[in-house]
Design a protein around this motif. Sequence first.
Motif, PDB file in Angstrom:
ATOM      1  N   PRO A 176       3.806  -6.913  -0.486  1.00  0.00           N
ATOM      2  CA  PRO A 176       3.090  -7.399   0.697  1.00  0.00           C
ATOM      3  C   PRO A 176       2.219  -6.323   1.344  1.00  0.00           C
ATOM      4  CG  PRO A 176       5.363  -6.913   1.274  1.00  0.00           C
ATOM      5  CD  PRO A 176       5.214  -6.599  -0.189  1.00  0.00           C
ATOM      6  N   GLY A 177       1.433  -5.608   0.523  1.00  0.00           N
ATOM      7  CA  GLY A 177       0.400  -4.727   1.048  1.00  0.00           C
ATOM      8  C   GLY A 177      -0.866  -5.520   1.313  1.00  0.00           C
ATOM      9  N   THR A 178      -1.981  -4.819   1.468  1.00  0.00           N
ATOM     10  CA  THR A 178      -3.238  -5.513   1.801  1.00  0.00           C
ATOM     11  C   THR A 178      -3.594  -6.569   0.763  1.00  0.00           C
ATOM     12  OG1 THR A 178      -4.101  -3.594   3.014  1.00  0.00           O
ATOM     13  CG2 THR A 178      -5.703  -5.215   2.215  1.00  0.00           C
ATOM     14  N   ILE A 179      -3.613  -6.207  -0.524  1.00  0.00           N
ATOM     15  CA  ILE A 179      -4.010  -7.155  -1.560  1.00  0.00           C
ATOM     16  C   ILE A 179      -2.991  -8.279  -1.673  1.00  0.00           C
ATOM     17  CG2 ILE A 179      -4.514  -7.467  -4.015  1.00  0.00           C
ATOM     18  CD1 ILE A 179      -6.678  -5.964  -2.515  1.00  0.00           C
ATOM     19  N   GLY A 180      -1.709  -7.955  -1.624  1.00  0.00           N
ATOM     20  CA  GLY A 180      -0.687  -8.993  -1.723  1.00  0.00           C
ATOM     21  C   GLY A 180      -0.762  -9.986  -0.578  1.00  0.00           C
ATOM     22  N   ARG A 199       9.679  -4.386  -0.247  1.00  0.00           N
ATOM     23  CA  ARG A 199      10.746  -3.382  -0.293  1.00  0.00           C
ATOM     24  C   ARG A 199      11.262  -2.985   1.076  1.00  0.00           C
ATOM     25  NH1 ARG A 199       8.388   1.445  -3.825  1.00  0.00           N
ATOM     26  NH2 ARG A 199       6.693   1.124  -2.332  1.00  0.00           N
ATOM     27  N   THR A 200      10.456  -3.184   2.139  1.00  0.00           N
ATOM     28  CA  THR A 200      10.857  -2.676   3.447  1.00  0.00           C
ATOM     29  C   THR A 200      10.957  -3.811   4.459  1.00  0.00           C
ATOM     30  OG1 THR A 200       8.591  -2.285   4.223  1.00  0.00           O
ATOM     31  CG2 THR A 200       9.653  -0.517   2.964  1.00  0.00           C
ATOM     32  N   SER A 233       1.855  -5.185  -6.700  1.00  0.00           N
ATOM     33  CA  SER A 233       2.609  -3.982  -6.365  1.00  0.00           C
ATOM     34  C   SER A 233       2.136  -2.806  -7.212  1.00  0.00           C
ATOM     35  CB  SER A 233       4.100  -4.218  -6.620  1.00  0.00           C
ATOM     36  OG  SER A 233       4.372  -4.150  -8.009  1.00  0.00           O
ATOM     37  N   ASN A 234       2.723  -1.637  -6.947  1.00  0.00           N
ATOM     38  CA  ASN A 234       2.481  -0.476  -7.799  1.00  0.00           C
ATOM     39  C   ASN A 234       3.759  -0.033  -8.498  1.00  0.00           C
ATOM     40  OD1 ASN A 234       3.931   0.611  -5.701  1.00  0.00           O
ATOM     41  ND2 ASN A 234       2.365   2.072  -5.049  1.00  0.00           N
ATOM     42  N   ALA A 258       0.476   0.524 -11.552  1.00  0.00           N
ATOM     43  CA  ALA A 258       1.523   1.524 -11.398  1.00  0.00           C
ATOM     44  C   ALA A 258       1.030   2.877 -11.899  1.00  0.00           C
ATOM     45  CB  ALA A 258       2.772   1.101 -12.164  1.00  0.00           C
ATOM     46  N   GLY A 259       1.747   3.922 -11.515  1.00  0.00           N
ATOM     47  CA  GLY A 259       1.383   5.257 -11.951  1.00  0.00           C
ATOM     48  C   GLY A 259       1.846   5.582 -13.357  1.00  0.00           C
ATOM     49  N   GLU A 260       2.581   4.669 -13.974  1.00  0.00           N
ATOM     50  CA  GLU A 260       3.049   4.852 -15.343  1.00  0.00           C
ATOM     51  C   GLU A 260       2.984   3.507 -16.051  1.00  0.00           C
ATOM     52  OE1 GLU A 260       7.654   4.930 -15.447  1.00  0.00           O
ATOM     53  OE2 GLU A 260       7.094   5.811 -13.520  1.00  0.00           O
ATOM     54  N   PRO A 261       3.046   3.480 -17.371  1.00  0.00           N
ATOM     55  CA  PRO A 261       2.925   2.209 -18.092  1.00  0.00           C
ATOM     56  C   PRO A 261       4.039   1.226 -17.740  1.00  0.00           C
ATOM     57  CG  PRO A 261       2.591   4.051 -19.584  1.00  0.00           C
ATOM     58  CD  PRO A 261       3.092   4.637 -18.298  1.00  0.00           C
TER      59      PRO A 261
END
Length: 340
Positions: A176-180, A199-200, A233-234, A258-261
């Motif tokens: 639920p960030g800006t894009i979500g 998550r929060t 999400s990331n 995400a920062g990884e695959p």
Amino acid sequence: MRAFVLTAPGTYEVLEVPAPEPAPGEAVIDVERVGVCGTDVEFFTGEMAYLHQGHSSYPVRLGHEWAGRVTAVGDGVDPAWTGRRVMGDTMLGCGTCRRCLRGRQHVCATRQEVGIRGNRPGALAERLAVPVSSLHALPDSVDATLGALVEPGGNALRAASAARLRPGDRVLVLGPGTIGLLAAMFARAAGAEVHLMGRTDSSLAFARTLGFDHVWRETDVPDLPFDAVIDASNAAHLPATALDLVEPGGRVVCIGLAGEPSRVDTRTLVLKDVTAVGILSASPGLDATIRAYAGGTVDPSPLVAATVGLAEAGPVLAGDRPPGAGPGPKIHIDPRRPGV
């Protein structure tokens, strides 16, 4: 003019730099509002993939979610553009390759991206020069705040559209960030029953203030048939979670990075007969987003927690919340505000 210049990870200055002059085919914009995006934060930390792939380098002038007013145009540009309130497409294709000619300039192999790729200066400055072909006019009902939310809104609209939602469908949005949250708004406007997973407690509580009653932690998601799942999400593990949660015959839309695959079991994809879609760029969704904002179908203004000046851009990129900021996930910058 004043501009925010990122010279290395975590190192920045607000400098006096030459004001842009419009080249042939270009317009110069007085920038009124700029949104700070996760991509900008990745440049600030040095994690942005383009830095390691040779597409970008320091120093860089960030800012790709923007709105402003045209003040000058170059040769070959209709002078009627002068004075118009506009926002602009981030993706600037070459215009001649097979992808560009098919309307897919946002995936052009040699594209520039405003404030991101190919040394094209961004909007964290008092003025900005861009090709007039990238501009989209804003009606009076779309103010500077909404105008700077068109670019992220276009991404979210494309994600919601890719879910192929019909009235009565149930969709789960991960993140639920800006894009979500924007994707959830567009999904709700399409008549879907929208669920959000975060998550929060604070992010879920804010989602409730926007009228989303079905909000969950990952461990609490109910056992319901979700016709589509949008991963905004990331988190590297959530695309696989999306595939597990979606109904057979449903759709999984991936717009988060995400920062990884991420690893997805294609056996599950096949055996559930799921359609998986990746979304890059707002480009094909900008006009529809402007119409949605202008008509009030979607109102993203509560997402903006605060608006600050260029002098505060560095602390914001470092993760600081401005004093008095509201609960929304988005911070805006007004380059016209005085400061050093």
